[in-house]
Enzyme design. Structure first.
Site, short mmCIF file in Angstrom:
data_model
loop_
_atom_site.label_atom_id
_atom_site.label_comp_id
_atom_site.label_asym_id
_atom_site.label_seq_id
_atom_site.Cartn_x
_atom_site.Cartn_y
_atom_site.Cartn_z
N TRP A 168 0.84 -1.21 0.00
CA TRP A 168 0.00 0.00 0.00
C TRP A 168 0.87 1.26 0.00
O TRP A 168 0.56 2.24 -0.66
CB TRP A 168 -0.91 0.01 1.24
CG TRP A 168 -1.77 1.25 1.31
CD1 TRP A 168 -2.99 1.44 0.74
CD2 TRP A 168 -1.44 2.48 1.96
NE1 TRP A 168 -3.44 2.70 1.00
CE2 TRP A 168 -2.51 3.37 1.74
CE3 TRP A 168 -0.35 2.92 2.70
CZ2 TRP A 168 -2.55 4.67 2.24
CZ3 TRP A 168 -0.37 4.23 3.20
CH2 TRP A 168 -1.46 5.08 2.97
N HIS A 169 1.98 1.20 0.72
CA HIS A 169 2.82 2.40 0.83
C HIS A 169 3.47 2.78 -0.49
O HIS A 169 3.69 3.97 -0.75
CB HIS A 169 3.89 2.22 1.90
CG HIS A 169 3.37 2.52 3.27
ND1 HIS A 169 2.75 1.57 4.04
CD2 HIS A 169 3.35 3.67 3.98
CE1 HIS A 169 2.37 2.14 5.17
NE2 HIS A 169 2.72 3.40 5.17
N GLY A 170 3.81 1.83 -1.31
CA GLY A 170 4.42 2.22 -2.57
C GLY A 170 4.78 1.04 -3.43
O GLY A 170 4.93 -0.08 -2.94
N PHE B 24 2.07 8.78 -1.38
CA PHE B 24 1.34 7.51 -1.33
C PHE B 24 -0.11 7.68 -1.76
O PHE B 24 -0.89 6.78 -1.68
CB PHE B 24 1.41 6.90 0.07
CG PHE B 24 2.84 6.75 0.55
CD1 PHE B 24 3.80 6.19 -0.27
CD2 PHE B 24 3.22 7.19 1.80
CE1 PHE B 24 5.11 6.06 0.15
CE2 PHE B 24 4.53 7.06 2.24
CZ PHE B 24 5.47 6.50 1.41
#
Lengths: 442, 289
Positions: A284-286, A442
């Site tokens: 999810w973060h990257g 993000f």
């Protein structure tokens, strides 16, 4: 990035979840409901996957094929990551899930629903709101009230202080250390890593405070996103206090469903659920292997307290008691802080290999120590002093709040408090080095 | 209640003016930056026969004592890092306003950008006190100009790293703190053991028909100031002038094969500075020829 054409993307994402909610409510057949829920979550996620992860998957597949000696033509698309996509996609998913679990009814007013998905204070960096929490607040009539100004100002001033005094000052030193880590001694690298741990907290929690304060002015309460995470006594406690809106989202919609799915495997099923939850948190973060590795590291740090004890893991996020914080707890908090710092090295650098090289450099260069490495110009000395002063102010105040189970809006209540904070921002703020919030990416 | 808030607001508005005024005053009495030197050391500058102006090249390329001993003239280096021709022209106007008219100005040019360089912030304490600076700042940063005129305290907050804290250092060090320059106004880069030079060759084109440069030349002519325009030595960078009137002393390739003279591609080190000053004296002043 932002472009007016991304408005259509936001509109499409909003419509997908809105229509999904409508169809979910129109049937009582459980199998049919499950299929609708999966279809609309897939549709919501597909937009996110395309814009955020398409190139990452293609590049990873190509490098994998190349490593087997198969030659391929590099063909990626020039995809721009639309601002806030991770946050509004998760808002939509939360709406579909809450209706699926019958926590809320579908919303009739599409305008109010659109406001929930694209609510401006939290569109770019959260907190990730739950439909069951935010939507009912949008339905009721809100009147402007002078009483809400005080807590709103407290939060906003505190957020600006953290961002401008700590995050932007520390950022200058951190950027220096992380971009040329080969040239620094072990001491400077450790110092830089610790400073980044403070920077990211000040940056992200600062934004959350500002967003909550701005929202309060409109009479809307947002979820608490940070609750003194660096005083956490263990990793489970840490995740109950850090980016709470994401960790509780992942707990409810990823960890618990997976844990239930694998319940027949006993403890191993729980460990699988923990591992997948942190993996998804990293993704999810990257779109990068470094973020994925950061997630895996957190799973590795999280699990031992359950593997080597008889403690049962029912929820990913469980807060511990704050009133009895003694010396042993301080040692535990320090341990948690250092583990978080270690994982953040991979979060900060572009690749996993950079992270390992950074750690290798820490182990190599103990023989040379010079304060001039970090404080090499007058500006660096000033900025470093400002960030250390800012960290001390924030953590002394936050420790008082933590011990007394209070929040900043309970402490800063008088006009002279705001004036003091404004004066401190004026004196210690790093306006010239001001950078955008880390979580905007993000 | 409303009256009390109004009175408090009015009080704070005038209070910030008073604080900013005091800070401006203290700054202009100091020698932190060259901008302050022009105001605080007017008498010293009036005694000088030669004033060196320029950006960081001018700041690090001349050994003042060597110049003074060889040509028997008094020299001061007024160059400031991270500045361009816009700031150099402003400096000249400030000097003339203070009736400082040296015999010669050595103007070192690295770029002729039309934008204001970052270090214009060092002149913010004279905002509202000098028409030339006000015009220049208003033209390039209109919003900031009005903001800092209405709330002058903001400039001190916004640039606290560069203005407020250096001023505080200065007060602690009894008015002796200078930002990267000595009594003669010069700064020296050390001789590094490991090189930070790049081998990529680069051409830099400058146009002699530049409006600001022309204004600089005219002002010098009107005030009987002998102007020497110079390009200091670079490593693997060559400056080419368009529409040159052959009056520019272009030394950009003088030490093209002498990496040991450079701190980086743009700046001479201690050895290079000494060698270049000798060469500059030999080529421009007849005493030792």
């Amino acid at each position: 990035m932002w472009d007016w054409r991304f408005t259509f993307l936001l509109l499409t994402s909003t419509l997908i979840s809105y229509i999904g909610g409508y169809y979910l409510n129109n049937t009582n057949n459980d199998n049919y409901r499950k299929a609708i829920m999966r279809l609309f979550i897939f549709l919501s996620l597909s937009i996110l996957l395309y814009f955020k992860y398409f190139n990452f998957f293609i590049e990873s597949a190509i490098s994998l094929l190349n490593s087997f000696g198969l030659e391929t033509n590099q063909h990626t698309l020039e995809i721009i990551l639309p601002v806030g996509i991770s946050f509004y996609t998760f808002h939509g998913i939360s709406y579909i899930m809450d209706i699926y679990y019958r926590r809320i009814n579908p919303h009739n007013d599409i305008v109010a629903y659109s406001l929930f998905v694209a609510y401006f204070p939290l569109l770019v960096a959260g907190p990730i709101e739950r439909a069951s929490h935010l939507l009912p607040q949008l339905d009721i009539k809100r009147n402007f009230n002078l009483e809400v100004i005080k807590p709103a100002l407290s939060l906003m001033f505190w957020g600006f202080f953290k961002k401008l005094v700590i995050a932007d000052s520390a950022g200058m030193i951190v950027d220096d250390v992380f971009s040329n880590y080969q040239n620094f001694s072990s001491y400077s690298l450790i110092f830089g890593s610790i400073l980044f741990t403070f920077q990211i907290y000040a940056d992200f929690s600062g934004y959350s405070d500002i967003a909550r304060g701005v929202s309060k002015l409109f009479g809307i309460e947002l979820l608490l996103n940070f609750n003194f995470p660096y005083f956490a006594k263990n990793m489970q406690d840490f995740w109950s206090r850090w980016h709470i809106s994401l960790s509780s989202f992942l707990n409810d919609y990823v960890f618990i469903p997976i844990a239930l799915k694998f319940r027949d495997f006993g403890k191993r099923g729980i460990y699988i659920a923990v591992f997948f939850t942190f993996l998804i948190s990293g993704i999810w973060h990257g779109a990068g292997w470094a973020f994925i590795f950061w997630g895996i590291l957190h799973a590795i740090f999280y699990l031992p307290q359950f593997i080597f004890s008889n403690k049962k893991l029912k929820s990913l996020v469980v807060k511990t008691n704050t009133s009895t914080y003694g010396f042993n707890d301080f040692v535990n908090s320090t341990e948690v802080f250092l583990l978080v710092t270690l994982a953040l090295i991979f979060f900060r650098l572009p690749g996993i290999s950079d992270g390992f090289n950074f750690i290798l450099e820490i182990t190599k260069n103990w023989d040379r120590f010079s304060l001039n490495e970090i404080a090499r110009t007058t500006t660096h000395i000033i900025v470093l002093t400002k960030s250390i002063l800012g960290i001390l102010i924030v953590f002394i105040l936050e420790f008082i709040l933590f011990k007394n189970n209070l929040q900043i809006e309970n402490l800063l209540t008088k006009i002279w408090h705001y004036l003091c904070i404004a004066f401190l921002i004026f004196l210690l703020g790093s306006f010239e080095n001001a950078t955008q919030f880390i979580y905007f990416q993000f | 209640m409303k009256n009390k808030i109004l009175i408090a607001l009015v009080f704070f508005y005038f209070f910030q003016f008073a604080i900013a005024y005091c800070l401006d005053y203290l700054f202009l009495k100091s020698k932190i930056y060259k901008s302050a030197v022009i105001f605080s050391s007017t008498d010293l500058l009036k005694e000088k026969d030669i004033i060196i102006m320029g950006g960081s090249n001018g700041l690090v390329s001349y050994e003042t004592s060597l110049l003074e001993n060889n040509i028997k003239k008094k020299v001061y280096n007024l160059s400031e890092d991270d500045t361009n021709i816009q700031i150099h022209l402003l400096q000249l106007k400030l000097l003339l306003k203070k009736e400082i008219t040296p015999e010669t100005i050595i103007l070192n040019i690295g770029s002729l950008g039309s934008n204001l360089s970052r270090n214009v912030l060092r002149y913010l304490p004279i905002l509202g006190k000098n028409h030339d600076f006000d015009m220049l700042f208003q033209k390039h940063q209109t919003f900031n100009y009005y903001m800092y005129r209405i709330f002058p305290i903001l400039k001190w907050g916004m640039y606290n790293n560069d203005l407020l804290y250096p001023l505080a250092f200065n007060i602690i060090k009894s008015n002796r703190y200078k930002h990267r320059f000595n009594e003669d106004g010069e700064y020296t880069y050390p001789n590094l053991k490991s090189s930070i030079l790049s081998d990529d060759y680069e051409f830099i084109e400058l146009n002699n028909e530049n409006e600001t440069l022309n204004e600089f030349k005219i002002l010098c002519l009107e005030n009987n100031i002998n102007l020497i325009i110079v390009n200091t030595p670079y490593y693997k960078k060559k400056i080419k002038w368009n529409n040159s009137d052959n009056k520019v002393k272009n030394y950009s390739t003088l030490y093209a094969n002498k990496p040991e003279y450079f701190y980086d591609n743009l700046h001479l080190n201690k050895i290079g500075k000494k060698e270049y000053t000798k060469q500059f004296i030999y080529e421009n002043f007849s005493l030792n020829k």
